[in-house]
Scaffold this active site. Structure first.
Site, short mmCIF file in Angstrom:
data_model
loop_
_atom_site.label_atom_id
_atom_site.label_comp_id
_atom_site.label_asym_id
_atom_site.label_seq_id
_atom_site.Cartn_x
_atom_site.Cartn_y
_atom_site.Cartn_z
N SER A 232 -0.54 -4.21 8.50
CA SER A 232 0.04 -3.27 7.55
C SER A 232 1.50 -2.96 7.90
O SER A 232 2.40 -3.06 7.06
CB SER A 232 -0.81 -2.00 7.56
OG SER A 232 -0.21 -0.98 6.81
N THR B 129 9.81 9.88 7.40
CA THR B 129 11.28 9.82 7.29
C THR B 129 11.75 10.09 5.86
O THR B 129 12.75 10.78 5.65
CB THR B 129 11.74 8.42 7.78
OG1 THR B 129 11.34 8.30 9.14
CG2 THR B 129 13.24 8.25 7.68
N LYS C 105 5.25 -5.03 6.11
CA LYS C 105 6.34 -4.29 5.46
C LYS C 105 7.65 -4.48 6.22
O LYS C 105 8.72 -4.63 5.63
CB LYS C 105 5.98 -2.81 5.35
CG LYS C 105 4.92 -2.56 4.28
CD LYS C 105 4.43 -1.13 4.28
CE LYS C 105 3.61 -0.82 5.50
NZ LYS C 105 2.73 0.32 5.45
N LYS C 106 7.57 -4.45 7.55
CA LYS C 106 8.81 -4.60 8.34
C LYS C 106 9.38 -6.01 8.22
O LYS C 106 10.59 -6.19 8.08
CB LYS C 106 8.52 -4.27 9.82
CG LYS C 106 8.35 -2.79 10.07
CD LYS C 106 9.67 -2.05 10.00
CE LYS C 106 9.57 -0.75 9.25
NZ LYS C 106 10.84 -0.02 9.15
N ASP D 57 15.71 -3.48 12.83
CA ASP D 57 15.08 -2.21 12.45
C ASP D 57 14.24 -1.70 13.61
O ASP D 57 13.93 -2.43 14.55
CB ASP D 57 14.21 -2.40 11.20
CG ASP D 57 13.86 -1.08 10.52
OD1 ASP D 57 14.36 -0.02 10.96
OD2 ASP D 57 13.08 -1.10 9.55
N LYS D 58 13.88 -0.42 13.47
CA LYS D 58 12.99 0.24 14.43
C LYS D 58 11.84 0.81 13.62
O LYS D 58 12.02 1.28 12.50
CB LYS D 58 13.78 1.39 15.08
CG LYS D 58 13.10 2.14 16.15
CD LYS D 58 12.45 3.46 15.88
CE LYS D 58 12.80 4.36 14.76
NZ LYS D 58 11.95 5.57 14.67
N HIS D 59 10.63 0.75 14.20
CA HIS D 59 9.50 1.39 13.53
C HIS D 59 8.76 2.25 14.54
O HIS D 59 8.48 1.81 15.66
CB HIS D 59 8.54 0.34 12.95
CG HIS D 59 7.34 0.97 12.31
ND1 HIS D 59 7.37 1.49 11.02
CD2 HIS D 59 6.09 1.22 12.77
CE1 HIS D 59 6.20 2.00 10.73
NE2 HIS D 59 5.41 1.85 11.77
N SER D 60 8.44 3.47 14.13
CA SER D 60 7.65 4.35 15.00
C SER D 60 6.24 4.46 14.43
O SER D 60 6.06 4.52 13.21
CB SER D 60 8.30 5.73 15.04
OG SER D 60 7.36 6.70 15.44
N ARG E 8 -8.69 1.22 2.82
CA ARG E 8 -8.97 1.61 4.22
C ARG E 8 -9.11 3.12 4.33
O ARG E 8 -9.95 3.64 5.06
CB ARG E 8 -7.85 1.13 5.14
CG ARG E 8 -7.89 -0.39 5.37
CD ARG E 8 -6.59 -0.86 6.00
NE ARG E 8 -6.34 -0.24 7.27
CZ ARG E 8 -5.14 -0.07 7.81
NH1 ARG E 8 -4.05 -0.50 7.17
NH2 ARG E 8 -4.99 0.50 8.98
N1 URA Z 1 1.28 2.86 9.16
C1 URA Z 1 1.13 1.84 8.27
O1 URA Z 1 2.07 1.51 7.57
N2 URA Z 1 -0.06 1.24 8.17
C2 URA Z 1 -1.11 1.58 8.93
O2 URA Z 1 -2.16 0.97 8.81
C3 URA Z 1 -0.97 2.63 9.85
C4 URA Z 1 0.25 3.26 9.95
#
Ligand code: URA
Length: 431
Positions: free
Chosen positions: A184, A121, A188-189, A81-84, A169
């Site tokens: 965070s 997205t 999830k990733k 996967d890619k995360h931005s 937060r």
């Molecule tokens: N994206 C996230 O999922 N968590 C964060 O804390 C900041 C950006």
């Protein structure tokens, strides 16, 4: 001795490192309700103020991941996967997931919604009639196996501790903390059960990280955490001092994605998609060099197979890529002076989209998918007075279109201005 949350908060507040057990007890207690929100908020503030070591950040990530389910995949394929970290006009995920699936990788992408000036997205995809972003874990497994890629939202089973901590937060001014952002994002990733992950850490006026130093720190934290947890992870630090591609919004970004996969994409969008994809092809061992990875991806753009794969993924998620996606009426905004484009306030452009209804201020806001902005000039361009700067797609009978604030997003000067690079650095700097 019974676990004492206040002493753990005090230890962090005084700048000492927490042990893995202390972090596990704390996050576990927060997840099962035995540690109240006020104590979790206090710990978040102590982390915000004192930071965390790589080992502590990895332990926090691990515990947030353990608060929910982690996908497990059959052997024999590479899951990537890619995360931005978020930007305006960043539609790379929409191109990259199908292109990587064409290359033989599996992409179980769990994605997010836009909040504030950067787009999400899921919101972009929901401009496609019928498209579902609320897939169950079984649907994610089935579509990933059958199509090769899926893009969906995080279900309640994925990292529930992050969902609850993020809400705290948000209201305790502790979002902008590198260890908290890292835990965070990565919890999830990593729940996707990946073999390899590439991070696109954005820097510039439209990014979370405004300076290269901040972006480097976030890239290092994300990559080191991913690697400690057994996932081949790398990061590219990339430019967000101007929107990526021309289109920013929701339906307009899907339109630009379709054009790009049909071979008519803007150069920056195609180049960044290729660079990020090549990282994953090399990490998975399907390409021996990045150049070879880029060539593989480009081949699926040239042949039209990437576009077919996107159509297939959209259909598997209930959508119809060929159904009309309404776009609001267009208005051109022109430059009020001649000169060189020196800078673009991308964050302000993102807020203009929100003001016109195309994004959200708070999570409960609804979105008008037909709103968008097309940027018609780039940093370094020489422009004339009266030349179109942006095309705005909006229903603005209510007078919400503000020409002055749109033109003020562009800084025009007499002296020539240099174009920023698209990719500043890779982390780590050697493969
Ligand atoms: N994206 C996230 O999922 N968590 C964060 O804390 C900041 C950006």
């Amino acid at each position: 001795m019974p676990f004492n949350p206040a002493s753990v908060i005090a230890k962090k507040r005084d700048g000492s490192a927490l042990t893995r057990d202390e972090i596990a007890e704390f996050v576990g207690g927060f997840t099962n309700g035995s540690i109240p929100e006020y104590q979790m908020s206090a710990l978040a503030m102590a982390i915000y103020l004192c930071g965390m070591s790589t080992a502590e950040t990895a332990a926090l990530t691990e515990q947030m991941l353990a608060s929910g389910v982690q996908l497990r995949w059959p052997a024999g394929s590479h899951y990537v996967d890619k995360h931005s970290t978020g930007g305006v006009g960043d539609k790379v995920s929409l191109l990259l997931a199908p292109l990587l699936a064409c290359c033989g990788l599996r992409v179980p992408m769990i994605s997010g919604r836009g909040l504030g000036p950067t787009g999400g997205t899921l919101d972009k995809l929901e401009s496609i009639p019928g498209f579902r972003t609320d897939l169950s874990l079984d649907e994610i497994r089935e579509i990933t196996a059958r199509v090769g890629c899926v893009i969906t939202g995080a279900s309640a089973e994925i990292a529930p501790a992050d969902r609850r901590l993020y809400a705290l937060r948000d209201v305790t001014a502790t979002v902008a903390s590198i260890p908290l952002i890292t835990a965070s994002i990565m919890s999830k990733k990593l729940a996707e059960g990946l073999d390899a992950l590439v991070l696109d850490v954005k820097v510039g006026s439209g990014a979370f990280m405004k300076t290269l130093e901040q972006a480097r720190e976030l890239a290092r934290s994300l990559v080191e955490t991913g690697r400690r947890m057994g996932v081949a992870t790398s990061a590219l630090i990339t430019d967000m001092s101007q929107p990526l591609g021309h289109m920013a919004g929701n339906a307009v970004e899907v339109d630009e994605t379709v054009a790009a996969l049909a071979g008519e994409g803007p150069d920056d969008l195609i180049s960044l998609t290729n660079s990020l994809g090549a990282e994953l092809l090399v990490a998975a061992g399907l390409a021996s060099t990045r150049e070879e990875g880029v060539a593989q991806i480009q081949q699926h753009i040239d042949s039209g197979r990437g576009l077919e794969k996107l159509r297939e993924m959209v259909a598997a998620q209930g959508g119809d890529l060929d159904a009309a996606r309404p776009i609001a009426p267009a208005t051109i905004i022109e430059a009020t002076r001649a000169g060189f484009v020196a800078a673009i306030d991308v964050e302000a452009l993102g807020y203009e989209i929100i003001r016109l209804g195309g994004g959200r201020r708070v999570m409960s806001d609804s979105i008008d998918h037909s709103v968008g902005i097309e940027t018609l000039v780039s940093i370094g361009d020489r422009i004339e007075r009266g030349q179109p700067l942006v095309r705005v797609f909006a229903k603005h009978e209510d007078g919400s279109l503000d020409r002055e604030s749109l033109t003020s997003c562009f800084q025009i000067q007499d002296e020539a201005a240099t174009k920023p690079p698209l990719v500043f650095e890779r982390y780590p700097d050697v493969p």
